[in-house]
Design an enzyme around this catalytic site. Structure first.
Site, PDB file in Angstrom:
ATOM      1  N   HIS A  17      93.929 116.199  93.571  1.00  0.00           N
ATOM      2  CA  HIS A  17      92.683 116.297  94.516  1.00  0.00           C
ATOM      3  C   HIS A  17      93.146 115.205  95.708  1.00  0.00           C
ATOM      4  O   HIS A  17      93.581 114.225  95.703  1.00  0.00           O
ATOM      5  CB  HIS A  17      91.687 115.715  93.688  1.00  0.00           C
ATOM      6  CG  HIS A  17      90.354 115.349  94.562  1.00  0.00           C
ATOM      7  ND1 HIS A  17      89.821 114.191  94.586  1.00  0.00           N
ATOM      8  CD2 HIS A  17      89.702 116.210  95.445  1.00  0.00           C
ATOM      9  CE1 HIS A  17      88.950 114.346  95.264  1.00  0.00           C
ATOM     10  NE2 HIS A  17      88.889 115.436  95.775  1.00  0.00           N
ATOM     11  N   SER A  18      92.761 115.879  96.826  1.00  0.00           N
ATOM     12  CA  SER A  18      92.735 115.088  98.170  1.00  0.00           C
ATOM     13  C   SER A  18      94.094 114.567  98.156  1.00  0.00           C
ATOM     14  O   SER A  18      95.146 114.987  98.429  1.00  0.00           O
ATOM     15  CB  SER A  18      91.609 114.080  98.119  1.00  0.00           C
ATOM     16  OG  SER A  18      91.385 113.442  99.249  1.00  0.00           O
ATOM     17  N   PHE A  19      94.128 113.062  98.333  1.00  0.00           N
ATOM     18  CA  PHE A  19      95.446 112.420  98.633  1.00  0.00           C
ATOM     19  C   PHE A  19      96.261 112.853  97.524  1.00  0.00           C
ATOM     20  O   PHE A  19      97.771 112.813  97.852  1.00  0.00           O
ATOM     21  CB  PHE A  19      95.144 110.720  98.759  1.00  0.00           C
ATOM     22  CG  PHE A  19      96.514 109.987  98.842  1.00  0.00           C
ATOM     23  CD1 PHE A  19      96.949 109.891  99.974  1.00  0.00           C
ATOM     24  CD2 PHE A  19      96.903 109.410  97.884  1.00  0.00           C
ATOM     25  CE1 PHE A  19      98.059 109.181 100.269  1.00  0.00           C
ATOM     26  CE2 PHE A  19      98.046 108.514  98.019  1.00  0.00           C
ATOM     27  CZ  PHE A  19      98.699 108.279  99.129  1.00  0.00           C
ATOM     28  N   SER A  36      92.654 119.864  99.580  1.00  0.00           N
ATOM     29  CA  SER A  36      93.820 119.239 100.103  1.00  0.00           C
ATOM     30  C   SER A  36      94.765 119.995 100.659  1.00  0.00           C
ATOM     31  O   SER A  36      94.770 121.301 100.658  1.00  0.00           O
ATOM     32  CB  SER A  36      94.518 118.529  98.859  1.00  0.00           C
ATOM     33  OG  SER A  36      95.591 117.581  99.336  1.00  0.00           O
TER      34      SER A  36
END
Length: 309
Positions: free
Chosen positions: A101-103, A127
């Site tokens: 998720h994301s980073f 992402s």
């Protein structure tokens, strides 16, 4: 899949903590949380996913229940990438899937390009696998400077962790993370805080500040070169009110993601899927049912092999 076990893997600066669902004999999926989050990021999603996989959600160094890095060691993206290699070695995994998720997606995507033979499927929740420098070129040196200055300031100050009541901690967290619902905020704080005599303190290392201080921004040329190395099938699940509305002031224009999607399509062809779902940057926590079916189908699908060039 409600039951999970806690794992702790030794590293030179202490340990990396993780939580696991399912049987160790099942196909492994490494779950990577976003910036300043922790392994509880996947608590609401994993019970909706297929039972015949072994899901391990790790806390990156300096997050959740994992050890802080040693004094003087910076929290750079490359170091988080190397943590994946350490965890896979500790678990004796030679090939596995990654869900980030994301980073966590950026770190997982970078790992998948550097160690392509180890990753069969890459799931990116709001992402992208790498971050382009095109939108941030004029700020790159400022990010590097501020990252170094922030680390030195924290080291010099040596201030004790601030103690807050449970309610104060939650309200402060929700104010700083507007896309996280109250129930999900409580879930992240369960693993992200420690109870002391007078209240709660945050677990995360205060040397970790803005993601811009840690990210590796790359050129389009290096991006294309990197994704050509991928052996994994790739799924991007984009939230309609997601990535570009959270934390990144300079990336509000959705158009900036389109060249990345187009290039992934042209290079990976049938090995790439892109799906948009209603929700915000934390849709996998707030409304896990919006993404669970898509992820389940992708995990259970037969992986295509890269065409030989």
């Amino acid at each position: 899949m409600g039951l999970f076990s806690e794992l702790k893997m030794a590293v030179p600066w202490g340990h990396i903590a993780a939580k696991a669902w399912g049987s160790q004999q099942s196909r492994p999926v490494l779950c990577l949380h976003g910036w300043l989050d922790n392994a509880n990021s996947f608590d609401r999603l994993i019970p909706h996913l297929p039972k015949d996989f072994y899901y391990v959600a790790m806390d990156f160094g300096g997050h959740g229940l994992s050890s802080h890095y040693s004094p003087g060691l910076p929290y750079y993206q490359q170091n988080f990438v190397s943590e994946i290699r350490r965890v896979s070695a500790a678990l004796k995994w030679s090939r596995f899937s990654i869900m980030g998720h994301s980073f966590g997606g950026i770190v997982g995507g970078t790992f998948s390009c550097i160690f392509p033979e180890m990753v069969d499927k890459l799931i990116l929740l709001d992402s992208t696998p790498l971050v382009l420098d095109s939108n941030v070129m004029e700020n790159l040196l400022t990010y590097k400077r501020k990252g170094i200055e922030h680390t030195l300031q924290v080291e010099e100050a040596k201030e004790p962790s601030r103690v807050l009541s449970r309610e104060e901690m939650l309200q402060r967290f929700l104010k700083n993370n507007s896309h996280v619902g109250e129930e999900c905020g409580e879930l992240l704080l369960q693993r992200g805080t420690t109870q002391v005599a007078t209240g709660l303190v945050l677990n995360r290392d205060r040397r970790i500040a803005l993601p811009e201080h840690s990210l590796d921004f790359i050129s389009r040329e290096l991006f294309v070169h990197s994704i050509k190395k991928l052996q994994a099938n790739v799924l991007i699940v984009k939230a309609t009110q997601g990535y570009y509305d959270v934390r990144r002031e300079h990336d509000k224009d959705k158009e900036s993601v389109l060249p990345i999607i187009d290039k992934l399509k042209s290079v990976l062809k049938e090995r790439f899927q892109f799906v948009e779902v209603p929700g915000n940057h934390y849709v996998h926590m707030n409304q896990p049912h919006h993404v669970a079916g898509i992820i389940s189908s992708f995990l259970q699908s037969r992986a295509s092999t890269p065409a030989q060039l």
